[in-house]
Design an enzyme around this catalytic site. Structure first.
Site, PDB file in Angstrom:
ATOM      1  N   GLY A 169       0.726  -1.052   0.184  1.00  0.00           N
ATOM      2  CA  GLY A 169       0.056  -0.015   0.072  1.00  0.00           C
ATOM      3  C   GLY A 169       0.709   1.400   0.129  1.00  0.00           C
ATOM      4  O   GLY A 169       2.269   1.204  -0.246  1.00  0.00           O
TER       5      GLY A 169
ATOM      6  N   THR B 187      -5.461   1.107   0.259  1.00  0.00           N
ATOM      7  CA  THR B 187      -4.928   2.394  -0.377  1.00  0.00           C
ATOM      8  C   THR B 187      -5.606   2.609  -1.698  1.00  0.00           C
ATOM      9  O   THR B 187      -6.261   3.945  -2.108  1.00  0.00           O
ATOM     10  CB  THR B 187      -3.504   2.381  -0.629  1.00  0.00           C
ATOM     11  OG1 THR B 187      -2.778   2.357   0.763  1.00  0.00           O
ATOM     12  CG2 THR B 187      -3.048   3.992  -1.105  1.00  0.00           C
TER      13      THR B 187
ATOM     14  N   ALA C  57      -9.139   4.469  -1.346  1.00  0.00           N
ATOM     15  CA  ALA C  57      -9.250   5.730  -0.825  1.00  0.00           C
ATOM     16  C   ALA C  57      -9.779   6.714  -1.620  1.00  0.00           C
ATOM     17  O   ALA C  57      -9.564   6.774  -2.760  1.00  0.00           O
ATOM     18  CB  ALA C  57      -7.858   6.284  -0.340  1.00  0.00           C
TER      19      ALA C  57
ATOM     20  N   GLU D  17     -13.488  17.861   4.608  1.00  0.00           N
ATOM     21  CA  GLU D  17     -14.346  16.645   5.643  1.00  0.00           C
ATOM     22  C   GLU D  17     -14.424  16.854   7.025  1.00  0.00           C
ATOM     23  O   GLU D  17     -14.043  18.011   7.416  1.00  0.00           O
ATOM     24  CB  GLU D  17     -13.525  15.572   5.265  1.00  0.00           C
ATOM     25  CG  GLU D  17     -13.343  14.843   3.744  1.00  0.00           C
ATOM     26  CD  GLU D  17     -12.396  13.862   3.233  1.00  0.00           C
ATOM     27  OE1 GLU D  17     -13.012  12.785   3.694  1.00  0.00           O
ATOM     28  OE2 GLU D  17     -11.374  13.887   2.812  1.00  0.00           O
TER      29      GLU D  17
ATOM     30  N   HIS E 189     -17.149   4.329   9.444  1.00  0.00           N
ATOM     31  CA  HIS E 189     -17.402   5.450   8.784  1.00  0.00           C
ATOM     32  C   HIS E 189     -18.779   5.560   8.705  1.00  0.00           C
ATOM     33  O   HIS E 189     -19.502   4.684   8.429  1.00  0.00           O
ATOM     34  CB  HIS E 189     -16.871   5.313   7.264  1.00  0.00           C
ATOM     35  CG  HIS E 189     -16.776   6.224   6.367  1.00  0.00           C
ATOM     36  ND1 HIS E 189     -17.987   6.920   6.002  1.00  0.00           N
ATOM     37  CD2 HIS E 189     -15.813   7.038   5.712  1.00  0.00           C
ATOM     38  CE1 HIS E 189     -17.502   8.085   5.285  1.00  0.00           C
ATOM     39  NE2 HIS E 189     -16.153   8.073   5.116  1.00  0.00           N
TER      40      HIS E 189
ATOM     41  N   ARG F 254     -16.169  11.821  12.784  1.00  0.00           N
ATOM     42  CA  ARG F 254     -16.796  10.801  12.362  1.00  0.00           C
ATOM     43  C   ARG F 254     -17.498   9.954  13.823  1.00  0.00           C
ATOM     44  O   ARG F 254     -18.289   9.235  13.366  1.00  0.00           O
ATOM     45  CB  ARG F 254     -15.912   9.693  12.012  1.00  0.00           C
ATOM     46  CG  ARG F 254     -15.561  10.063  10.291  1.00  0.00           C
ATOM     47  CD  ARG F 254     -14.716   8.989   9.675  1.00  0.00           C
ATOM     48  NE  ARG F 254     -14.479   9.613   8.417  1.00  0.00           N
ATOM     49  CZ  ARG F 254     -13.660   9.255   7.704  1.00  0.00           C
ATOM     50  NH1 ARG F 254     -12.826   8.308   7.868  1.00  0.00           N
ATOM     51  NH2 ARG F 254     -13.613   9.948   6.355  1.00  0.00           N
TER      52      ARG F 254
ATOM     53  N   HIS G 271     -14.174   0.820   9.400  1.00  0.00           N
ATOM     54  CA  HIS G 271     -13.433   1.594   8.422  1.00  0.00           C
ATOM     55  C   HIS G 271     -11.958   1.773   8.633  1.00  0.00           C
ATOM     56  O   HIS G 271     -11.110   1.480   7.717  1.00  0.00           O
ATOM     57  CB  HIS G 271     -14.024   3.048   8.181  1.00  0.00           C
ATOM     58  CG  HIS G 271     -13.465   3.707   7.138  1.00  0.00           C
ATOM     59  ND1 HIS G 271     -13.554   3.557   5.797  1.00  0.00           N
ATOM     60  CD2 HIS G 271     -12.856   5.033   7.238  1.00  0.00           C
ATOM     61  CE1 HIS G 271     -13.003   4.582   5.094  1.00  0.00           C
ATOM     62  NE2 HIS G 271     -12.310   5.306   6.042  1.00  0.00           N
TER      63      HIS G 271
ATOM     64  N   ARG H 174      -9.698   9.099  14.378  1.00  0.00           N
ATOM     65  CA  ARG H 174      -8.799   9.685  13.412  1.00  0.00           C
ATOM     66  C   ARG H 174      -9.400  10.918  12.590  1.00  0.00           C
ATOM     67  O   ARG H 174     -10.779  10.444  12.072  1.00  0.00           O
ATOM     68  CB  ARG H 174      -8.419   8.742  12.330  1.00  0.00           C
ATOM     69  CG  ARG H 174      -7.553   9.139  11.047  1.00  0.00           C
ATOM     70  CD  ARG H 174      -7.285   8.019  10.350  1.00  0.00           C
ATOM     71  NE  ARG H 174      -8.551   7.480   9.529  1.00  0.00           N
ATOM     72  CZ  ARG H 174      -8.880   7.649   8.407  1.00  0.00           C
ATOM     73  NH1 ARG H 174      -8.292   8.567   7.743  1.00  0.00           N
ATOM     74  NH2 ARG H 174      -9.990   6.935   7.783  1.00  0.00           N
TER      75      ARG H 174
HETATM   76  P1  FAD Z   1      -3.004  -0.844   2.595  1.00  0.00           P
HETATM   77  O1  FAD Z   1      -3.178   0.073   1.644  1.00  0.00           O
HETATM   78  O2  FAD Z   1      -4.398  -1.694   3.232  1.00  0.00           O
HETATM   79  O3  FAD Z   1      -1.630  -2.197   2.157  1.00  0.00           O
HETATM   80  C1  FAD Z   1      -1.520  -3.024   2.879  1.00  0.00           C
HETATM   81  C2  FAD Z   1      -0.689  -4.140   2.113  1.00  0.00           C
HETATM   82  O4  FAD Z   1      -0.475  -5.255   3.088  1.00  0.00           O
HETATM   83  C3  FAD Z   1      -1.413  -4.961   0.951  1.00  0.00           C
HETATM   84  O5  FAD Z   1      -0.469  -4.888  -0.134  1.00  0.00           O
HETATM   85  C4  FAD Z   1      -1.729  -6.327   1.643  1.00  0.00           C
HETATM   86  O6  FAD Z   1      -1.774  -7.217   0.547  1.00  0.00           O
HETATM   87  C5  FAD Z   1      -0.481  -6.359   2.336  1.00  0.00           C
HETATM   88  N1  FAD Z   1      -0.509  -7.487   3.330  1.00  0.00           N
HETATM   89  C6  FAD Z   1      -1.523  -7.624   4.320  1.00  0.00           C
HETATM   90  N2  FAD Z   1      -1.132  -8.569   5.100  1.00  0.00           N
HETATM   91  C7  FAD Z   1      -0.043  -9.397   4.472  1.00  0.00           C
HETATM   92  C8  FAD Z   1       0.460 -10.587   5.120  1.00  0.00           C
HETATM   93  N3  FAD Z   1       0.435 -11.330   5.756  1.00  0.00           N
HETATM   94  N4  FAD Z   1       1.496 -10.992   3.982  1.00  0.00           N
HETATM   95  C9  FAD Z   1       1.937 -10.149   2.746  1.00  0.00           C
HETATM   96  N5  FAD Z   1       1.314  -9.052   2.512  1.00  0.00           N
HETATM   97  C10 FAD Z   1       0.313  -8.645   3.471  1.00  0.00           C
HETATM   98  N6  FAD Z   1      -7.386   7.595   4.172  1.00  0.00           N
HETATM   99  C11 FAD Z   1      -7.245   8.828   3.721  1.00  0.00           C
HETATM  100  O7  FAD Z   1      -6.293   9.677   4.743  1.00  0.00           O
HETATM  101  N7  FAD Z   1      -7.887   9.374   2.844  1.00  0.00           N
HETATM  102  C12 FAD Z   1      -8.896   8.802   2.249  1.00  0.00           C
HETATM  103  O8  FAD Z   1      -9.621   9.251   1.322  1.00  0.00           O
HETATM  104  C13 FAD Z   1      -9.353   7.422   2.737  1.00  0.00           C
HETATM  105  N8  FAD Z   1     -10.385   6.894   1.997  1.00  0.00           N
HETATM  106  C14 FAD Z   1     -10.500   5.434   2.360  1.00  0.00           C
HETATM  107  C15 FAD Z   1     -11.550   4.930   1.761  1.00  0.00           C
HETATM  108  C16 FAD Z   1     -11.746   3.500   1.984  1.00  0.00           C
HETATM  109  C17 FAD Z   1     -12.938   2.832   1.249  1.00  0.00           C
HETATM  110  C18 FAD Z   1     -10.915   2.793   3.014  1.00  0.00           C
HETATM  111  C19 FAD Z   1     -11.355   1.535   3.412  1.00  0.00           C
HETATM  112  C20 FAD Z   1     -10.102   3.731   3.683  1.00  0.00           C
HETATM  113  C21 FAD Z   1      -9.725   4.816   3.225  1.00  0.00           C
HETATM  114  N9  FAD Z   1      -8.690   5.561   3.936  1.00  0.00           N
HETATM  115  C22 FAD Z   1      -8.451   6.962   3.684  1.00  0.00           C
HETATM  116  C23 FAD Z   1      -7.865   5.020   5.052  1.00  0.00           C
HETATM  117  C24 FAD Z   1      -6.660   4.590   4.014  1.00  0.00           C
HETATM  118  O9  FAD Z   1      -7.060   4.254   2.967  1.00  0.00           O
HETATM  119  C25 FAD Z   1      -5.726   3.441   4.559  1.00  0.00           C
HETATM  120  O10 FAD Z   1      -5.623   3.704   6.011  1.00  0.00           O
HETATM  121  C26 FAD Z   1      -4.439   3.460   3.859  1.00  0.00           C
HETATM  122  O11 FAD Z   1      -4.655   3.463   2.517  1.00  0.00           O
HETATM  123  C27 FAD Z   1      -3.684   2.093   4.590  1.00  0.00           C
HETATM  124  O12 FAD Z   1      -2.551   2.109   3.770  1.00  0.00           O
HETATM  125  P2  FAD Z   1      -1.342   1.061   4.268  1.00  0.00           P
HETATM  126  O13 FAD Z   1      -0.279   1.013   3.029  1.00  0.00           O
HETATM  127  O14 FAD Z   1      -1.218   0.968   5.679  1.00  0.00           O
HETATM  128  O15 FAD Z   1      -2.144  -0.299   4.157  1.00  0.00           O
HETATM  129  C1  SIN Z   2     -13.858   9.327   2.722  1.00  0.00           C
HETATM  130  O1  SIN Z   2     -13.606   9.822   1.532  1.00  0.00           O
HETATM  131  O2  SIN Z   2     -14.812   9.627   3.410  1.00  0.00           O
HETATM  132  C2  SIN Z   2     -12.763   8.534   3.709  1.00  0.00           C
HETATM  133  C3  SIN Z   2     -11.629   9.397   4.242  1.00  0.00           C
HETATM  134  C4  SIN Z   2     -10.868   8.587   5.025  1.00  0.00           C
HETATM  135  O3  SIN Z   2     -11.205   7.799   5.571  1.00  0.00           O
HETATM  136  O4  SIN Z   2      -9.778   9.557   5.640  1.00  0.00           O
END
Ligand code: FAD
Ligand code: SIN
Length: 524
Positions: free
Chosen positions: A13, A42, A45, A113, A241, A288, A349, A384
């Site tokens: 991610g 990610t 998002a 937001e 959410h 939220r 969420h 958050r």
């Molecule tokens: P992720 O992007 O979830 O990546 C995790 C990675 O770890 C993936 O590649 C997965 O395959 C890998 N992985 C997991 N377990 C294992 C394992 N055991 N072995 C190998 N690989 C593994 N936040 C904002 O700031 N703005 C937004 O607009 C926003 N919108 C969102 C909308 C939605 C629908 C959701 C669900 C969340 C949103 N969030 C938003 C929150 C934000 O998207 C996430 O917190 C952030 O993207 C997480 O990034 P990350 O790199 O930590 O993990």
């Molecule tokens: C959203 O777009 O409402 C999600 C934003 C976030 O979780 O930070």
């Protein structure tokens, strides 16, 4: 098979890929992901990434909003650091090719937001995450020092425990030497030795029945570090959410971004009453925790299983231009958001707690870093603020890269790590044992450990979970491993941590709301 790398990145991610890019000049980087490279939270998002871009916004305003949303439980020094260093990381994302929307004058078009007192959310339509991950994957794939290995499931991190030493939560100087990794194609568990490991495995929404998170969000990193006796904190703060699309047939739930409320959409109950002003002066744009709890209450009062989001008063051309993804999705279900109200319901969420880190992203286990949603850095406190997650992820990924890059030459591979022990594993587990237990855990978490909790509900949840825990550990010991079984085990560990930490917090605070304790803040 044994493989060696300088930096082992678990997760692809925003946190994992940005770390990989930033550290790659210091050595060989291996990124492991259990799915396809871009199948991450990610990617989904929508709203964007928060940052101070121009006046009248300021670092102090962003810090104050973040602290207020977190109910004062955030670490103000960390918040200030992230908010101050964030804009440089965003410029970096832009330099590698990430596009953010601009207004007709060429300035960045900033959204707003819940909890934000200013317009400060950079976005790319309503698909910001997809755009960020597109640019990051491209940059990482073209870097000669980085390899990405897809569909590799990390089962455990390797510590002195695997060398036969007894490790407890009080053992000082636990060290991480790499990870055991299941290749589902061969069902073999390979050993990856590494000088530095970073956990970037994302969140744990799959612990609940209804979630906006994709299927990969099973809390693997948090569970692995907990089993390795690292410190995990703040797990009681699970963010729901307020507005996921009400469509019971769909799992995970499709998100209706909060940015839509920032654009003027308002929450209404079935009687078309704008109910949020009864709960908070900030109305539909309150933080939220407040909005999700208000919706939960409205649904209980009306007996209905959703409330509505009304955008019918917004200029339809602007609405379709800014939220094309949501427009298309709703249209596919027969809802025209320019003419119909959108049925919405809260869904799990984001997990505010996780692997405890310091300001460099160092966990309590040596040579192990954590960044992104899996980490607990002190940024989010009890709740958050929207769009602060992507921001926190890039700042900590960069800091972890700088810190680990400067230390890597001090570390050697631990050559005495044994191969994974498969003795006693004879069973090919029946999938029904895994899927049924998963449903049970998700039911327990949604019904007893959701938006509104009580001592009795938590006690009952723990009792029920214990039984499933024992059954699953037994199955795990006897089975040839599969990703689904490992994920179930991880979800059970994460559920346990959420319940235990919720039980330990004897107050209502931010996202942890208990009927047994009066709320610290409702109306502001
Ligand atoms: P992720 O992007 O979830 O990546 C995790 C990675 O770890 C993936 O590649 C997965 O395959 C890998 N992985 C997991 N377990 C294992 C394992 N055991 N072995 C190998 N690989 C593994 N936040 C904002 O700031 N703005 C937004 O607009 C926003 N919108 C969102 C909308 C939605 C629908 C959701 C669900 C969340 C949103 N969030 C938003 C929150 C934000 O998207 C996430 O917190 C952030 O993207 C997480 O990034 P990350 O790199 O930590 O993990
Ligand atoms: C959203 O777009 O409402 C999600 C934003 C976030 O979780 O930070």
């Amino acid at each position: 098979m044994v493989r060696k790398t300088d930096f082992l990145v678990i997760g692809s991610g925003i946190a994992g890929l940005y770390y990989a890019l930033k550290v790659a000049d210091h050595g060989k980087v291996t990124v492991l992901t259990k799915a396809a490279v871009n199948e991450t939270t990610t990617k989904y998002a929508q709203g964007g990434i928060a940052a101070v871009v121009r006046s009248p916004d300021s670092v102090e305003k962003h810090v104050a909003d973040t602290m207020k949303c977190g109910n004062g439980l955030g670490d103000e020094e960390i918040v200030r650091m992230v908010v101050s260093e964030g804009p440089a990381c965003i410029n970096d994302l832009i330099d590698i090719g990430t596009k953010f929307d601009k207004d007709p004058t060429g300035k960045y078009d900033l959204g707003r937001e819940g909890g934000h007192s200013e317009y400060r959310v950079l976005h790319y339509k309503d698909s910001t995450g997809e755009e960020i991950i597109r640019a990051l994957v491209k940059a990482v794939q073209s870097h000669p020092n980085i390899e990405i290995l897809e569909k590799q499931f990390v089962v455990e991190i390797i510590t002195q425990h695997h060398l036969g030493k007894k490790i407890t939560r009080n053992t000082p100087d636990i060290e991480c030497y790499g990870a055991y990794v299941l290749n589902p194609a061969t069902r073999q568990i390979n050993t990856y030795l590494s000088k530095v490991v970073i956990m970037a495995t994302g969140g744990a929404g799959m612990a609940y029945q209804t979630t906006t998170n994709p299927g990969i969000a099973t809390g693997d990193g948090i569970a692995m570090v907990y089993r390795a006796k690292g410190v995990i904190e703040n797990m009681e703060f699970v963010q729901f959410h307020p507005t996921s699309l009400y469509n019971p047939m769909e799992n995970p739930s499709f998100l209706i971004t909060e940015a839509l409320r920032g654009f003027g959409a308002v929450l209404k109950n079935s009687g078309e009453e704008e109910f949020m002003n009864k709960y908070d002066d900030r109305g539909s744009l309150a933080p939220r925790d407040v909005v999700a709890r208000a919706i939960d209450n409205e649904m209980k009062l009306s007996g209905e299983d959703h409330v509505c989001l009304d955008c019918r008063h917004i200029d339809s051309t602007a609405l379709k231009r800014s939220f094309p993804n949501i427009y298309r999705k709703c249209r596919s279900l027969g809802i025209d958001i320019t003419k119909d109200m959108i049925p919405v319901v809260p869904a799990a969420h984001y997990i505010c707690g996780g692997i405890k880190t310091d300001e460099h992203g160092c966990s309590t286990i040596k040579r192990l870093y954590a960044a992104g949603e899996t980490a607990y850095t002190g940024m989010h406190g009890a709740n958050r603020m929207a769009s602060n997650s992507l921001l926190e992820a890039v700042v900590f990924a960069k800091r972890a890269a700088e810190h680990s890059g400067s230390k890597v030459q001090n570390y050697k591979y631990c050559e005495s790590v044994p191969l994974w022990d498969t003795e006693g594993t004879v069973l090919n587990e029946e999938m029904v044992l895994v899927t049924q237990s998963l449903k049970e855990v998700q039911g327990i978490m949604s019904n007893y450990v959701g938006i509104v909790r009580s001592n009795l509900r938590l006690k009952r949840a723990l009792k029920r979970l214990n039984l499933i825990y024992r059954e699953t550990e037994d199955l795990y010991k006897k089975s040839i491993l599969s990703p689904k079984l490992c994920e179930l085990r991880n979800i059970i560990n994460v559920a346990y941590l959420i319940i235990k930490m919720a039980m330990d917090r004897k107050e209502s605070q931010g996202l942890h709301y208990s009927l047994d304790y009066p709320a610290k803040r409702e109306k502001t």
